[in-house]
Design a protein around this motif. Structure first.
Motif, short mmCIF file in Angstrom:
data_model
loop_
_atom_site.label_atom_id
_atom_site.label_comp_id
_atom_site.label_asym_id
_atom_site.label_seq_id
_atom_site.Cartn_x
_atom_site.Cartn_y
_atom_site.Cartn_z
N TYR A 38 -5.24 -1.12 7.81
CA TYR A 38 -3.92 -1.69 8.10
C TYR A 38 -3.76 -1.88 9.61
CZ TYR A 38 -3.21 -0.04 3.37
OH TYR A 38 -3.34 0.20 2.02
N LEU A 87 1.16 -6.10 13.20
CA LEU A 87 1.13 -7.34 13.97
C LEU A 87 2.33 -7.49 14.89
CD1 LEU A 87 -0.16 -9.83 11.26
CD2 LEU A 87 -1.48 -8.49 12.91
N LEU A 135 -0.95 -6.53 8.50
CA LEU A 135 -2.10 -7.18 7.86
C LEU A 135 -2.95 -6.08 7.23
CD1 LEU A 135 -3.71 -9.81 7.38
CD2 LEU A 135 -4.99 -9.26 9.47
N SER A 148 -6.40 -5.23 4.81
CA SER A 148 -7.67 -5.69 4.23
C SER A 148 -8.15 -4.64 3.24
CB SER A 148 -8.71 -5.94 5.31
OG SER A 148 -8.99 -4.74 6.03
N VAL A 202 -7.09 -9.71 1.20
CA VAL A 202 -6.26 -9.54 2.40
C VAL A 202 -4.81 -9.76 1.99
CG1 VAL A 202 -8.03 -10.17 4.08
CG2 VAL A 202 -6.60 -11.95 3.05
N GLU A 203 -3.94 -9.01 2.62
CA GLU A 203 -2.51 -9.13 2.34
C GLU A 203 -1.74 -9.13 3.64
OE1 GLU A 203 -0.82 -6.55 -0.51
OE2 GLU A 203 -2.43 -6.79 -1.98
N LEU A 204 -0.72 -9.96 3.71
CA LEU A 204 0.23 -9.96 4.80
C LEU A 204 1.52 -9.39 4.25
CD1 LEU A 204 0.53 -10.80 7.79
CD2 LEU A 204 1.52 -12.95 6.97
N THR A 238 5.14 -9.50 0.26
CA THR A 238 3.72 -9.62 0.50
C THR A 238 3.22 -11.01 0.11
OG1 THR A 238 1.53 -8.72 -0.04
CG2 THR A 238 3.15 -8.74 -1.80
#
Length: 779
Positions: free
Chosen positions: A618, A621, A629, A631, A695-697, A711
């Motif tokens: 994690y 940002l 962000l 992964s 991947v997630e924002l 998300t």
């Protein structure tokens, strides 16, 4: 105030009677009040300061003071002191007042952006409160500022007052919101060294409207704009322009005042570089060590932000202040003196005051209304008798957050000085429900409707079940499919700190039945044992388990061998978890390496081994930790140790859907268990090798009182019959978005919308958006 004073003087001199020969001195025989409805005459007379029997010259400073005394009560709009009649040298005085009205009610019209309740909360008025002319102006100003901060700088506010015969005021607030303006252009003037694009990027909340960003209307918000101007100057100082200033800024309205152009004129000043850095006052640490922490050398650009962070506190806690605070120097202070030399060089002198060194005395807790002190205390890295250590205190709070018993936004600390060498430390928490009701429901053509229902008590106390607070875990789980396609019952209990040591033990009992094409029953139990490590660091822990299982394949449907098999297996999990939250981590990572061996051709009739590796990382940002962000990676393998190549059916790997189905890895955008090997009629039969990455924002809308997260994700994965058949480029892809919120006594509730690009390959269906609704599962 000046107008009030002049009015009072007019009332004074026009309201007093005196002879043509000039002021006379009277003895006050009586004082009365007229015109008052709300206030007692005795209070008015007493507040004036005049008393019966006093000798007073009329007019004089005494009568002026009396009027001002009453005027300062802010209860009257008109005050006069009159001589009613005289007898000889005696006078009867009358204080004539006109009272200000009192509030009866207030109503709003034309307000769409704000509710009546929102406006009332900003206006501190209540029924019966005195309404002065200034009160009206204050209401208009307050509401105008509210609208301006929300991007309505052209809003018009008008307050009308209606007074009835009882002197009660009804206020009518008329609001014309007008257009919420958007920022069309941001233009900088005077910037020669730093580009306008870089300055625009430094502004976090104020941006230009761009045609392709259709979701962003670039609304203007005055409050955010003022903060962004400070960020512009902060950016300049990061680049060495310590003297940069904003000379002026203007708003130019366009398109019937629906748009605005922002013009910002700056004076950059010279760019400064570091000269000599001198440390004074330090006795504990050498100059070389402190200078290394500052991380500047001669000739570097003078980045003021970096310098201050490396001096007073940076995110990695490698600053000078943290070094002192980690060694008990709570009173550490540092002042910086700048001396500008030729050629725009700055010499810096850092004057340090180390002060006393403190040890920790008592450690106590505040706000833990349910969780027992010992449950929190055992997570601490700070101990009585040690020197105060900031890093260990932060780590302790991180561990407390990982418990998920407390509101992370409210976690804080305080310390009380006991004497000149000892402080008592207090950790402040705010309890929140950590128990979870988790549920999900889904539908697939293969299994029809399926679902899950579970209850987890995360802060349980087996000795006092109704109160809880001992940190034990009791879980109940029921997974089901329609028409008996599958069913699982599971109950588990875990004691995370056996005998008050960082050793966990747990017992899990389960019974599973599947009846779709094939018919299988599994009954078993798992005994777990775990412990926190100190090496390689204290983020590591190990967990081991011993599993007993009886598998009865009643009808193998030519897929699985029929008959009863027994399984005795052992396994371990090695975990390193440095994340800062169990629900919405914004920094850190979590890595899990696991292995399981069953039978080994020694005990039982089932022989296989399983390996898996999972990782999560994690990265925040933004400075607030709201935009993150993530992964994710998962790889698993299971292989038989038997000559017949047998692996229990429910140990096989499945993928697809929300991931709540038994022994299934989530891949949103696909139906449950549809990704992976199938038999000749298209039914999933599971595989022996799995890989998935994504991947997630993630964005946190709020953390308190109800955490809400959004998300957007992209993920890909697949299951193969064996490692030999795996094709790492043959991954089934999906994208989508979702939301989660955490409800007290319920836990996590949310949804995902996933679009599976390869549904046509997986099950012959056209790519489509699939909705996944669930309780109890995070991202």
């Amino acid at each position: 105030m000046k107008s009030i004073f002049i009015t009072a003087l007019i009332f004074l001199f026009s309201g007093l009677s005196f002879s043509q020969d000039g002021p006379r001195t009277y003895k006050i025989l009586s004082i009365s009040a007229e015109g008052n409805k709300f206030y007692d005459s005795r209070i008015i007379v007493s507040s004036s300061g005049l008393k019966t029997g006093d000798e007073i010259m009329i007019p004089s400073d005494a009568t002026q003071d009396a009027i001002m005394n009453l005027w300062n009560m802010k209860l009257f709009s008109d005050i006069q002191i009159l001589v009613d009649k005289t007898i000889g040298d005696g006078a009867y005085l009358v204080i004539k007042v006109q009272e200000l009205p009192k509030l009866d009610n207030i109503k709003f019209t034309g307000n769409d952006e704000f509710s009546d309740k929102d406006l009332e909360e900003k206006i501190p008025l209540s029924a019966g409160q005195v309404i002065a002319p200034q009160t009206i102006k204050d209401i208009e100003y307050t509401i105008s500022k509210m609208y301006e901060e929300e991007g309505y700088p052209l809003a018009e506010i008008k307050v009308d007052q209606f007074v009835n015969s009882y002197n009660e005021a009804q206020l009518r607030v008329k609001i014309q919101e007008n257009n919420k303006i958007s920022v069309r252009k941001i233009r900088f003037e005077g910037n020669k060294k730093v580009s306008s694009g870089d300055l625009k990027d430094a502004m976090e909340e104020t941006s230009e409207r761009v045609w392709w960003q259709f979701w962003d209307k670039a609304r203007f918000n005055r409050k955010a704009y003022e903060k962004d101007k400070d960020l512009i100057l902060e950016y300049y100082r990061e680049k060495g322009y310590k003297d940069a200033v904003i000379l002026e800024d203007k708003l130019a309205y366009k398109n019937n005042k629906e748009d605005v152009d922002i013009i910002i004129k700056v004076d950059e000043g010279p760019r400064y570089r570091i000269g000599n850095i001198t440390i004074e006052g330090n006795n504990v640490y050498k100059d070389s060590l402190l200078l290394g922490r500052l991380d500047f050398k001669r000739g570097d650009v003078y980045n003021m932000k970096k310098f201050q962070q490396n001096l007073r506190g940076n995110e990695s806690q490698t600053d000078i202040a943290s070094m002192y605070l980690d060694n008990g120097y709570l009173g550490f202070q540092a002042d910086v003196e700048e001396e500008v030399k030729d050629n725009n060089v700055v010499d810096l002198t850092v004057r340090i005051q180390e002060n006393r060194q403190y040890r920790i005395g008592l450690i106590s807790f505040s706000g833990n209304t349910k969780t027992q002190d010992k449950v929190i205390r055992r997570e601490l890295f700070t101990l009585p008798g040690q020197y105060f250590n900031k890093t260990q205190m932060v780590r302790s709070m991180q561990q407390m957050s990982q418990l998920n018993y407390f509101n992370p936004e409210a976690l804080s600390y305080d310390f009380l000085q006991r004497n000149d060498s000892t402080v008592d430390l207090v950790y402040i928490v705010e309890e929140r429900s950590s128990d979870q009701l988790n549920a999900s429901v889904g539908y697939s053509q293969s299994f029809g409707f399926s679902g899950s229902l579970g209850l987890v008590f995360n802060n349980f106390d087996i000795s006092d079940p109704l109160s809880g607070g001992a940190g034990q875990i009791l879980s109940l789980q029921w997974d089901f499919g329609t028409e008996g396609t599958f069913r699982t019952f599971r109950i588990g209990f875990t004691e995370p700190w056996l005998f008050n040591t960082p050793t966990s033990v747990g017992l899990d009992l389960y019974d599973t039945r599947q009846n779709y094409t094939y018919q299988i029953q599994e009954t078993g139990s798992t005994l777990t044992f775990g412990r926190r490590f100190k090496f390689p660091d204290d983020y590591f822990r190990g967990d081991w388990f011993l599993k007993f299982q009886r598998t009865n394949v009643i009808n193998g449907a030519n897929i699985y061998d029929e008959g009863i098999r027994t399984q005795i297996s052992v396994g371990q999990y090695i975990t390193r978890n440095s994340t800062n939250s169990p629900i919405f981590p914004s920094v850190g990572s979590k890595v899990v390496l696991s292995a399981e061996v069953a039978g080994a051709n020694v005990i039982g009739t089932t022989n296989f081994y399983r390996l898996s590796f999972k990782s999560e990382a994690y990265k925040s940002l933004d400075n607030s930790g709201s935009l993150v962000l993530a992964s994710l990676f998962d790889i698993e393998s299971i292989s038989s140790l038997s000559s017949d190549n047998y692996v229990p059916p429910n140990e096989l790997l499945f993928m697809g859907g929300s991931g709540l189905a038994y022994n299934t890895v989530a891949l949103r955008g696909y139906d449950d268990r549809t990704v992976g090997p199938v038999n000749r009629i298209g039914s999933p039969i599971g595989g022996r090798f799995l890989m998935k990455y994504g991947v997630e924002l993630r964005y946190s809308l709020s953390q308190d009182p109800i955490p809400i997260f959004l998300t957007a994700f992209a993920e890909a994965g697949n299951v193969w019959a064996s490692f030999r058949q795996a094709d790492f480029f043959d991954l089934k892809r999906s994208v989508g978005f979702g939301a989660r919120l955490v409800l007290p006594a319920v836990g996590i509730i949310g949804f995902d919308l996933g679009y599976g690009f390869d549904r046509k390959i997986v099950n012959g269906e056209e790519p489509a958006w699939l909705f996944h609704f669930q309780f109890g599962r995070g991202f």
